[in-house]
Structure formats: structure tokens, C-alpha cells
Design an enzyme around this catalytic site. Structure first.
Site, mmCIF file in Angstrom:
data_model
loop_
_atom_site.group_PDB
_atom_site.id
_atom_site.type_symbol
_atom_site.label_atom_id
_atom_site.label_comp_id
_atom_site.label_asym_id
_atom_site.label_seq_id
_atom_site.Cartn_x
_atom_site.Cartn_y
_atom_site.Cartn_z
ATOM 1 N N LYS B 32 4.944 0.209 5.895
ATOM 2 C CA LYS B 32 5.138 -0.967 6.746
ATOM 3 C C LYS B 32 6.634 -1.197 6.951
ATOM 4 C CE LYS B 32 3.508 -5.829 6.551
ATOM 5 N NZ LYS B 32 2.818 -6.815 5.693
ATOM 6 N N SER B 109 -0.757 -8.924 8.054
ATOM 7 C CA SER B 109 0.371 -8.471 8.816
ATOM 8 C C SER B 109 0.638 -6.968 8.683
ATOM 9 C CB SER B 109 1.625 -9.232 8.382
ATOM 10 O OG SER B 109 1.967 -8.930 7.050
ATOM 11 N N SER B 133 -2.345 -10.021 3.765
ATOM 12 C CA SER B 133 -1.832 -9.037 4.720
ATOM 13 C C SER B 133 -2.210 -7.599 4.429
ATOM 14 C CB SER B 133 -0.310 -9.158 4.821
ATOM 15 O OG SER B 133 0.042 -10.321 5.535
#
Lengths: 389, 389
Positions: B32, B109, B133
Site C-alpha cells: 500500500k 482504505s 482498512s
């Protein structure tokens, strides 16, 4: 995240020749990117506004009017996002330069229009003014700039913000050119420069930096000398102008939220943080808060009537300071915007015309003196500007 | 303004070969864009974050750990802006596809990390989980995804959000691969799959769509069958889980505001409206509100201790629904995010490990069953996942 930019939008310039032989023949103008120009996207200073609105098929009324009068359209100018912003930065298109105060903010939201005129890139530029968006960049860039009486100039083909505050205004470098555009956009010949009285709002001057009040004093004297002397008055009770500022914010922001909320819900658009934050705060305003603010508004309208209906002219600083430097932290920008709002609220609350005149300089940077008249006195203000120059 | 995008960031891919011969040799992973990769800008899903932070000189701990174990870094993945978002859209980089539910949101996320693994573009991916997330995109994309115990996996070199909630987690398509990564990232051999009891949180199942609860029932039975049967319990009193949701939001958002406020003040960055709005709301949270929320948090911690400290495993739906379609209005996205937050708050408030298992399907779309243990039971959860598969 302010980066310097041209006053005009990037990409192909929206150029259109004016009709031959009109009263504005030989002049050029720019239009804030809230005004429709047929065949060019109206971007509203925000990429997601641009992407979610169709290309207009017709010119905005004011654009059409200036073209018909012979002025050439030079291009469309950068605006604060969907007209929300008073200092002139735009994180998507960049911050237009302030030619009168290099390294400083131009003021907004009609930032690019003021920048283009101040730089001499065109003679005139259209802006909008709901909370000060013509008056403030006029003051910070050293231009003539009018917020007309509410309803005086058609808003057809212009992105709206807050209906009970929205106006179409314009900028020029000199009073003569300003007045020529005034005759076209107001549709009337400029009258004699008259004023029953000249009133200087001492409470408004007291809210400006001392150097600003001092720099504007000679212009106040000259204005007074034209019409039998200036009288010092208080616009409101002690502390009240600040309340007009906060309550004008309540009403204007609530109206702006009503204008934009469906689009925001559908698109979840990108914004600079401060713009989104102000909209989010606006979304939380209650009906009770609006009712209270409307009572304060009635008080400002009544003060306007008492002071101005007989043909008086009120003067005050347009902004309490000259152009702030680029690159300030948000908390400081908020503080400055708040101080500006205290001075711009009277005309907005009462629907009055307010013309900023570039008659002050502090440490090499301009600051405007505003003249305010009763509703409908727009052309008279333009005539007074010419008499003063 | 959701537009489809790759799971990976645009531009040159951050590719790094893993050390030869390690336990993860032959596997690939993605990180990420909140994880530092030396020599590549950590963008945080936001162009202004990227522009205002230096290029890191060292890898994040978890990236270094996976590389040292032999996994190859395939690239950096799209994240919701500065980790704020649970449904997976990003107006700057686009919304990564949900390969398990075409046309639907991937969850966030850690949107791109889940998307990349679900699409088979890599075997593993690193994410962060503060409010769900990792768990939420694991559920919506049909993956194994762990939010570890608070403090269990080093956050060195990772953009922080809310310190008392932030964790580093990871995704895999199968329990075996998930467990191999678990041994590396947790630094321990997976233990026996054991559970003193299996508890099914009926109040949590009742908050999910009926079809979701129904789809997960067989997996609950299989889990129970491994350990002597599942017992139905109430995690909290009636209506209390919703309160845990709102109060977790208070504490987490207040911490996020403390994390980001200085940067926001200095930069006034661009955000999607919903992200800026949530930050603006966070900026208004009072100390009294936080104190109240912390009392609620103590109650959740105490429930966790009573239910789980003896080695029990609690199960509940990870999300109350399958992946929502792309293109919903913001009000609906907010409603959905609120429903998700009710289910993700227990582990976040109590610092518990929660592993989402891809064991349910509703109308062709996946939904996860979560298993939650007491703090430190992370490796045991991974072992139970393997026993169940």
C-alpha cells in the site's frame, strides 16, 4: 500548495472579437471562469465541476453584452473554486500573480480577472461578488472594482453561489474605462457625480490596520471636498460589525450549501481543504441559526436605509490590509479572511452597490477605498469615481 | 467521480527482488502506498501528501521483512487518501477494480492491495488497518486479511493515522499463503489451531443483511465443529454496538486530526470532499467528547477480556453486506460506511486481532466471516484459518 500561475486558464484561450463599432470598440476583457462562453467549458475553478457540467451553448448575459458593445474577449480567468475563497489561491489551477504586489496573493474569488487587468493583459474583466469577490481583489491589486446592487446586473449564464448575495461585477485600471463598461453593463448613461452627504465609517476604519486608515485619509478628504465635507459616523454599535461578519457568513454559507449540496452528494468532488471544510461547516448550519442571522441582516438593511437612502455616500476601507504574502499557513489565512469579511458584510447584507477605488498605498502595495450608496446608485458611484480621479 | 483504475499506482512500478532462498521465495507482494519503499515517494493516496514529503531512504519494516524472506515486491498500490476511507474510492488515483465483484467498490482504505491480490497480480499485499482498512477490503474482495493485535507488527516506515488504532496487516487468496506470510511478519511458527470456545455474536449477525448472515452460517457451523460447537452470545447490550461505532469514530478521528492537523495547516491540501469533511468534523471534537468515548472504549475492552481472554474465538460478519456498486451518491456511501463501522469497532477499540476469512458468497459476491481472539492470538487465528480451509 499555492503555486504561481497565469491569470488566464491554461490551454486554448477563449478568444472572441467584439462587434465592430460599439462603445467599447478597441477594449479587451476577460471573464472569470464562472461565466459561460459558448463552446468553452465553464470550469468554476474546480476540475470536478468542469468534468460534470456540459459545455455551454450560449454566452452569459454580461459576456454577450460586452461583446455586443465591441469589446474583445481575451480569455477566461482563474477563479477560486466555485467562487468560494476571498484571498485568491486555487490548488488546482494555481494562484494568479498580484502584479501590484509581487509575491502576494491577488485576492479572490475573482483572482484571475483582477490579476489580468492589473497586469495589463486586458482592459476590463468580469467577476462575481457574493462576499467580496470583486471588491477584495480590486483593493489588493489596485483596481476599480464594483459589487453592484443586488439584482442590478443579470446573472444569466453565471454559476451561482448564494442567491441573496450574488452579483456580477467588473474591474478596470482607470475610472474612465470603468465608467465606459458601467454604461454598457448598467444600461444607463453615467449621471452627474452627486452626494447628499459623505459619511466616513469610523468603526470600519478602526478595524483596518492603522497604516491603511492613514493611507486612505487623503482620499476621504478629497471625496468630502467634492460634496461639502465628510462627516465621521459609526456604521453600527461597538462590536457590531464583527457580528455582521459572522452572521453574513451564516446566511451566505447556508445558501451556498443549498446551491451545491446535490452536486456534492452526486460527485463527492475534490476541493482544497479549506473550501471543503467551509462547505462541511455550512452543511451543519441550523434553521435557528439562519433565522437569527436574518434578524441581524434586517438591522444592517435598516442602518443602510437610515444612512444612505437620501443619496449619501458612505466610505470605508475595502480591506483592512494590503495583499498578504503567498505561503501563509491556513490558520493565518482564516484569520485574514475573517477580518476581510467584517468589512465586506454591510453591502452584502443590505444588497448595496460598493465600488472599490485604488486610492491608497501602504509600503508600495495598494489598498482600496470603498464608496457605498443606496440600492440602485451604481452608475452614480461610477461617476463619483471619475470625478475623484 | 469514481473512475476505474489499476490496483497499482500509475507510473514506473516499484519492483524489488526478494532475498534468494527465503521462506517466501517465489511469492510476490505489493505494498500500500502508505509504506515506505526506499527511493520511491510514499504518496499516501494524495498528490499534496506526495509533493510535501521527501523520498524515503529506507524500506518500511514490513517491506524489508518480506523482501528478506524472499518475496519479490511487485509494486505499490492505490490507497484511500491518507488512509481515510473504508469503501475504496480515490478521486485522484481512481478506484481499483474489485475482481471478485465487477463494477463494485473494492473496500478500503487498502483498496489497491486487496484488488491486486484478488486479481492474481501478486500473492500477498501489505495494508494498514485502523478502522477496518484490511478487514473490509478482504471481505468485499474475497480474501484472507488480518488486522493484527495493536502493536504486534511494527509500523516503522508507515504513514500513521490514529496511533491507538493503527496496525499493519496483509492479504492473501488462500490460508496457506496467508499463514506463510504470518510466520514471517509475526516472527513465530504457526501454533496448533485451538479455541477454548467458539462464540457467535448474534447482535453482530443481526446487523448484517439477512442474506449475509445466512451465507455465513455454514462457515460458523464448520468453525464450531472444529472446537466442540459454536455458542451464540451477545457481544453487547441491545443498541450498544452502534454506540461503539460512533464512539470509536470520535476517538479515531480525533487522533487522526492530531496526526494530520499541522500538515493541513501548512499545506491546505486537496482532498475528496468526504475526506476533508470528516477531517473538518474531527477538528471540532471536544476533549469532553473524547473522554466520554474513552469510557465506552473501556467497556468494549472489558467485554473482550470476559469473552476472549480464556482462548475463545468470536465470530461475526466482517461487513454487513457485499461490495456496493460504484457510483453511489455520497449520502448512501456515508450510510454504508456507518454500518461497516459498527462491526469493525470492537477489535479496533479493544486492540484485538481480527482475521477475515472469505467463506461467504451472496449473489455471486464474496463476504467475509471474521474470527477475533484475545490480544496476541494472531498466529493462532492464522492456524484456525488453515484448519478451516
Amino acid at each position: 500548495m499555492e503555486f504561481a500561475a497565469d491569470a488566464f486558464l491554461p490551454g486554448p484561450r477563449a478568444f472572441l472579437p467584439g462587434a465592430p463599432g460599439g462603445p467599447l470598440a478597441g477594449l479587451s476583457f476577460a471573464a472569470k471562469d464562472l461565466f459561460d462562453v459558448a463552446g468553452h467549458r465553464t470550469g468554476g475553478g474546480n476540475p470536478d465541476w468542469a468534468a460534470t457540467h456540459p459545455v455551454p451553448q450560449a454566452h452569459a448575459w454580461a459576456v454577450e453584452r460586452l461583446l455586443a458593445a465591441g469589446a474583445n474577449l481575451a480569455g477566461k480567468t482563474i477563479t477560486c473554486e466555485i467562487s468560494l475563497g476571498i484571498l485568491g489561491f486555487n490548488p488546482f489551477h494555481g494562484t494568479p500573480p498580484n502584479p501590484a504586489a509581487p509575491g502576494c496573493l491577488p485576492g479572490g474569488s475573482s483572482s484571475g480577472s483582477a490579476s489580468a487587468v492589473a497586469a495589463g493583459l486586458c482592459d476590463l474583466a468580469l467577476g462575481t461578488d457574493s462576499g467580496g469577490s470583486v471588491r477584495v481583489p480590486a483593493s489588493l491589486c489596485g483596481l476599480y472594482g464594483l459589487r453592484p446592487s443586488l439584482g442590478r446586473v443579470s446573472l444569466e449564464g453565471v454559476c451561482r453561489q448564494a442567491p441573496s448575495f450574488d452579483t456580477v461585477g467588473w474591474f478596470a485600471r482607470d475610472a474612465k474605462t470603468f465608467g465606459r463598461a458601467a454604461e454598457v453593463l448598467l444600461g444607463e448613461t453615467l449621471p452627474q457625480a452627486t452626494a447628499s452627504r459623505v459619511l466616513a465609517a469610523e468603526d470600519a476604519f478602526a478595524l483596518a490596520d492603522a497604516a491603511v486608515a492613514e493611507a486612505l485619509a487623503p482620499a476621504v478628504s478629497r471625496l468630502g471636498a467634492l460634496f461639502g465635507g465628510a462627516t465621521t459616523i459609526s456604521l453600527a454599535e461597538p462590536g457590531e460589525l464583527e457580528i455582521w461578519g459572522t452572521q453574513r457568513n451564516i446566511v451566505q454559507r447556508a445558501e451556498a450549501w443549498a446551491t451545491f449540496k446535490d452536486w456534492i452528494d452526486a460527485v463527492n468532488p475534490r476541493f482544497g481543504y479549506s473550501v471543503a471544510r467551509n462547505l462541511a461547516v455550512a452543511s451543519m448550519i441550523t434553521a435557528e441559526q439562519i433565522e437569527l442571522a436574518c434578524v441581524v441582516r434586517r438591522r444592517a438593511v435598516e442602518r443602510a436605509r437610515v444612512l444612505l437612502e437620501d443619496g449619501a455616500i458612505l466610505c470605508m476601507p475595502t480591506t483592512p490590509f494590503t495583499a498578504p504574502p503567498v505561503g501563509l499557513p491556513l490558520a493565518e489565512l482564516d484569520r485574514l479572511a475573517g477580518r476581510i469579511g467584517v468589512l465586506t458584510s454591510f453591502a452584502g447584507l443590505a444588497g448595496l452597490p460598493q465600488l472599490s477605488l485604488p486610492l491608497g498605498m501602504v509600503a508600495g502595495k495598494p489598498v482600496g477605498l470603498s464608496i457605498i450608496g443606496w440600492r440602485g446608485s451604481d452608475a452614480r458611484l461610477a461617476a463619483i469615481a471619475q470625478a475623484l480621479q
